[in-house]
Design a protein around this motif. Structure first.
Motif, PDB file in Angstrom:
ATOM      1  N   SER A 173     -38.065  20.879  16.735  1.00  0.00           N
ATOM      2  CA  SER A 173     -37.266  22.007  16.252  1.00  0.00           C
ATOM      3  C   SER A 173     -36.463  21.530  15.047  1.00  0.00           C
ATOM      4  O   SER A 173     -35.708  20.561  15.160  1.00  0.00           O
ATOM      5  CB  SER A 173     -36.312  22.506  17.336  1.00  0.00           C
ATOM      6  OG  SER A 173     -37.024  23.030  18.427  1.00  0.00           O
ATOM      7  N   PRO A 174     -36.585  22.185  13.891  1.00  0.00           N
ATOM      8  CA  PRO A 174     -35.943  21.697  12.666  1.00  0.00           C
ATOM      9  C   PRO A 174     -34.475  22.076  12.547  1.00  0.00           C
ATOM     10  O   PRO A 174     -34.000  22.489  11.490  1.00  0.00           O
ATOM     11  CB  PRO A 174     -36.786  22.354  11.570  1.00  0.00           C
ATOM     12  CG  PRO A 174     -37.216  23.638  12.174  1.00  0.00           C
ATOM     13  CD  PRO A 174     -37.445  23.347  13.631  1.00  0.00           C
ATOM     14  N   ILE A 175     -33.761  21.945  13.650  1.00  0.00           N
ATOM     15  CA  ILE A 175     -32.323  22.217  13.677  1.00  0.00           C
ATOM     16  C   ILE A 175     -31.644  21.126  14.507  1.00  0.00           C
ATOM     17  O   ILE A 175     -32.308  20.384  15.239  1.00  0.00           O
ATOM     18  CB  ILE A 175     -31.999  23.600  14.284  1.00  0.00           C
ATOM     19  CG1 ILE A 175     -32.559  23.713  15.700  1.00  0.00           C
ATOM     20  CG2 ILE A 175     -32.518  24.718  13.395  1.00  0.00           C
ATOM     21  CD1 ILE A 175     -32.157  24.968  16.445  1.00  0.00           C
ATOM     22  N   LEU A 176     -30.315  21.056  14.401  1.00  0.00           N
ATOM     23  CA  LEU A 176     -29.566  20.130  15.243  1.00  0.00           C
ATOM     24  C   LEU A 176     -29.614  20.609  16.690  1.00  0.00           C
ATOM     25  O   LEU A 176     -29.686  21.819  16.946  1.00  0.00           O
ATOM     26  CB  LEU A 176     -28.119  20.047  14.768  1.00  0.00           C
ATOM     27  CG  LEU A 176     -27.909  19.494  13.348  1.00  0.00           C
ATOM     28  CD1 LEU A 176     -26.427  19.587  12.966  1.00  0.00           C
ATOM     29  CD2 LEU A 176     -28.403  18.056  13.233  1.00  0.00           C
ATOM     30  N   PRO A 177     -29.577  19.694  17.652  1.00  0.00           N
ATOM     31  CA  PRO A 177     -29.676  20.114  19.058  1.00  0.00           C
ATOM     32  C   PRO A 177     -28.489  20.948  19.488  1.00  0.00           C
ATOM     33  O   PRO A 177     -27.340  20.607  19.171  1.00  0.00           O
ATOM     34  CB  PRO A 177     -29.731  18.782  19.823  1.00  0.00           C
ATOM     35  CG  PRO A 177     -29.160  17.772  18.891  1.00  0.00           C
ATOM     36  CD  PRO A 177     -29.486  18.225  17.507  1.00  0.00           C
TER      37      PRO A 177
ATOM     38  N   ALA B  94     -38.202  17.249  20.430  1.00  0.00           N
ATOM     39  CA  ALA B  94     -37.097  16.668  19.666  1.00  0.00           C
ATOM     40  C   ALA B  94     -36.474  17.711  18.751  1.00  0.00           C
ATOM     41  O   ALA B  94     -37.080  18.754  18.454  1.00  0.00           O
ATOM     42  CB  ALA B  94     -37.591  15.483  18.837  1.00  0.00           C
ATOM     43  N   TYR B  95     -35.265  17.417  18.322  1.00  0.00           N
ATOM     44  CA  TYR B  95     -34.581  18.127  17.249  1.00  0.00           C
ATOM     45  C   TYR B  95     -34.383  17.135  16.106  1.00  0.00           C
ATOM     46  O   TYR B  95     -34.598  15.932  16.269  1.00  0.00           O
ATOM     47  CB  TYR B  95     -33.213  18.644  17.709  1.00  0.00           C
ATOM     48  CG  TYR B  95     -33.251  19.839  18.631  1.00  0.00           C
ATOM     49  CD1 TYR B  95     -33.104  21.132  18.141  1.00  0.00           C
ATOM     50  CD2 TYR B  95     -33.417  19.681  20.002  1.00  0.00           C
ATOM     51  CE1 TYR B  95     -33.111  22.231  18.988  1.00  0.00           C
ATOM     52  CE2 TYR B  95     -33.437  20.771  20.856  1.00  0.00           C
ATOM     53  CZ  TYR B  95     -33.291  22.039  20.342  1.00  0.00           C
ATOM     54  OH  TYR B  95     -33.306  23.124  21.177  1.00  0.00           O
ATOM     55  N   ILE B  96     -33.968  17.627  14.955  1.00  0.00           N
ATOM     56  CA  ILE B  96     -33.627  16.728  13.858  1.00  0.00           C
ATOM     57  C   ILE B  96     -32.213  16.184  14.070  1.00  0.00           C
ATOM     58  O   ILE B  96     -31.427  16.751  14.829  1.00  0.00           O
ATOM     59  CB  ILE B  96     -33.754  17.429  12.485  1.00  0.00           C
ATOM     60  CG1 ILE B  96     -32.832  18.660  12.408  1.00  0.00           C
ATOM     61  CG2 ILE B  96     -35.201  17.813  12.208  1.00  0.00           C
ATOM     62  CD1 ILE B  96     -32.811  19.311  11.031  1.00  0.00           C
ATOM     63  N   ASP B  97     -31.909  15.087  13.386  1.00  0.00           N
ATOM     64  CA  ASP B  97     -30.584  14.470  13.488  1.00  0.00           C
ATOM     65  C   ASP B  97     -29.674  14.874  12.332  1.00  0.00           C
ATOM     66  O   ASP B  97     -28.457  14.806  12.457  1.00  0.00           O
ATOM     67  CB  ASP B  97     -30.713  12.948  13.502  1.00  0.00           C
ATOM     68  CG  ASP B  97     -31.484  12.446  14.708  1.00  0.00           C
ATOM     69  OD1 ASP B  97     -31.313  13.021  15.802  1.00  0.00           O
ATOM     70  OD2 ASP B  97     -32.269  11.490  14.561  1.00  0.00           O
TER      71      ASP B  97
ATOM     72  N   ARG C 123     -39.457  12.957   8.285  1.00  0.00           N
ATOM     73  CA  ARG C 123     -39.320  11.603   8.838  1.00  0.00           C
ATOM     74  C   ARG C 123     -39.733  11.560  10.309  1.00  0.00           C
ATOM     75  O   ARG C 123     -40.444  10.655  10.749  1.00  0.00           O
ATOM     76  CB  ARG C 123     -37.887  11.116   8.692  1.00  0.00           C
ATOM     77  CG  ARG C 123     -37.444  10.816   7.269  1.00  0.00           C
ATOM     78  CD  ARG C 123     -36.079  10.130   7.266  1.00  0.00           C
ATOM     79  NE  ARG C 123     -35.540  10.051   5.915  1.00  0.00           N
ATOM     80  CZ  ARG C 123     -34.670  10.922   5.403  1.00  0.00           C
ATOM     81  NH1 ARG C 123     -34.235  11.934   6.139  1.00  0.00           N
ATOM     82  NH2 ARG C 123     -34.233  10.785   4.167  1.00  0.00           N
ATOM     83  N   LYS C 124     -39.287  12.544  11.081  1.00  0.00           N
ATOM     84  CA  LYS C 124     -39.566  12.541  12.513  1.00  0.00           C
ATOM     85  C   LYS C 124     -41.048  12.811  12.791  1.00  0.00           C
ATOM     86  O   LYS C 124     -41.623  12.249  13.736  1.00  0.00           O
ATOM     87  CB  LYS C 124     -38.681  13.558  13.229  1.00  0.00           C
ATOM     88  CG  LYS C 124     -37.238  13.082  13.349  1.00  0.00           C
ATOM     89  CD  LYS C 124     -36.424  13.957  14.270  1.00  0.00           C
ATOM     90  CE  LYS C 124     -35.025  13.358  14.483  1.00  0.00           C
ATOM     91  NZ  LYS C 124     -35.064  12.121  15.274  1.00  0.00           N
ATOM     92  N   ILE C 125     -41.666  13.635  11.974  1.00  0.00           N
ATOM     93  CA  ILE C 125     -43.096  13.893  12.152  1.00  0.00           C
ATOM     94  C   ILE C 125     -43.906  12.654  11.784  1.00  0.00           C
ATOM     95  O   ILE C 125     -44.879  12.292  12.465  1.00  0.00           O
ATOM     96  CB  ILE C 125     -43.510  15.126  11.329  1.00  0.00           C
ATOM     97  CG1 ILE C 125     -42.953  16.396  11.987  1.00  0.00           C
ATOM     98  CG2 ILE C 125     -45.023  15.217  11.185  1.00  0.00           C
ATOM     99  CD1 ILE C 125     -43.203  17.655  11.212  1.00  0.00           C
ATOM    100  N   GLN C 126     -43.504  11.967  10.726  1.00  0.00           N
ATOM    101  CA  GLN C 126     -44.180  10.718  10.370  1.00  0.00           C
ATOM    102  C   GLN C 126     -44.032   9.677  11.477  1.00  0.00           C
ATOM    103  O   GLN C 126     -44.991   8.967  11.814  1.00  0.00           O
ATOM    104  CB  GLN C 126     -43.618  10.182   9.053  1.00  0.00           C
ATOM    105  CG  GLN C 126     -44.015  10.999   7.832  1.00  0.00           C
ATOM    106  CD  GLN C 126     -43.297  10.551   6.568  1.00  0.00           C
ATOM    107  OE1 GLN C 126     -42.116  10.193   6.598  1.00  0.00           O
ATOM    108  NE2 GLN C 126     -44.002  10.574   5.459  1.00  0.00           N
ATOM    109  N   ALA C 127     -42.833   9.586  12.055  1.00  0.00           N
ATOM    110  CA  ALA C 127     -42.597   8.642  13.149  1.00  0.00           C
ATOM    111  C   ALA C 127     -43.433   9.003  14.368  1.00  0.00           C
ATOM    112  O   ALA C 127     -43.965   8.120  15.060  1.00  0.00           O
ATOM    113  CB  ALA C 127     -41.114   8.616  13.516  1.00  0.00           C
TER     114      ALA C 127
END
Length: 241
Positions: free
Chosen positions: A7-11, A36-39, A60-64
């Motif tokens: 989810s491309p938002i903060l949790p 996951a959410y973004i940080d 970044r999170k998708i690459q990880a």
């Protein structure tokens, strides 16, 4: 098979989002899901500015996730946040809920309506439909005008508003396909389906998160991915530093 849902938002504060998604239809898919959410980024995606702010950490999170062995990615936002950029950043398939749901719905109904929680986000669905060449199949984009907190905490109110809106559009236009334009609407889809059936409103509900999760699974299962000419790799990839 591993599918990464981001989810491309903060949790949201105090919410066990993993448990939230286990209650949804991805639980039926024979794959291992991680959520996951973004940080770093916005709390909501309401416009292009929010979309752009979310993109760097989302990428970044998708690459990880790809490096950790994910076979496919679902971007869990009806804005399909940074979809093209994310597809360029990795080799595994990346699925956007609105794109895949509009394409899927167009196979089953002549026209479809997108239901949203706020008028301020309605434009995104017109733009997505236009980019897909489906503007002529989009009957309407209608908002039920609800606070985001009410969507998560007011099931009866959500069902009532969605039902009333669908019934009015169906009576007026005959449109028989309705896309839940907020993935949180999907939590009340069973109750809404029953209410529509009991009310004699014969329509199809499309749940974008469910459709995206299944498409991610099927795409990876068939060994398919985005084309490298259509989604060329970046010359200067975002680093983790």
């Amino acid at each position: 098979m591993k599918i990464f849902v981001i989810s491309p938002i903060l949790p949201p504060e105090g919410e066990d989002y993993r448990e939230q998604y286990r209650r949804r239809d991805s639980a039926q898919i024979p794959a291992e899901f991680s959520f996951a959410y973004i940080d770093q980024g916005p709390r909501f995606i309401q416009n292009a500015y929010d979309d752009a702010c979310a993109a760097p950490d989302l990428i970044r999170k998708i690459q990880a996730a790809e490096q950790d062995g994910a076979d496919a990615v679902v971007i869990n936002c009806s804005a399909d946040t940074a979809l093209r950029a994310c597809r360029e950043a990795v080799s595994i398939p990346v699925i956007g809920p609105s794109e895949c749901t509009m394409l899927y719905a167009s196979q089953l109904v002549d026209t479809f309506t997108v239901l949203t929680f706020a008028k301020r986000i309605n434009g995104r669905f017109h733009r997505i439909a236009q980019e897909l060449g489906l503007s002529h199949r989009l009957a309407a984009v209608e908002s039920v005008e609800m606070d985001f907190d009410d969507i998560s905490n007011g099931q009866d109110k959500v069902v009532d508003k969605l039902y009333e809106t669908i019934r009015a559009i169906h009576d007026r236009t005959g449109c028989d396909g309705y896309i839940l334009g907020c993935t949180d609407f999907e939590d009340v889809a069973p109750q809404l389906s029953k209410r529509l059936k009991d009310g004699g409103v014969d329509v199809i509900l499309f749940k974008p998160y469910e459709i995206a999760a299944w498409q991610a699974y099927i795409t990876a299962k068939m060994g398919l991915r985005q084309g490298s000419a259509s989604y060329p790799k970046p010359l200067f990839p975002i680093s983790d530093e």
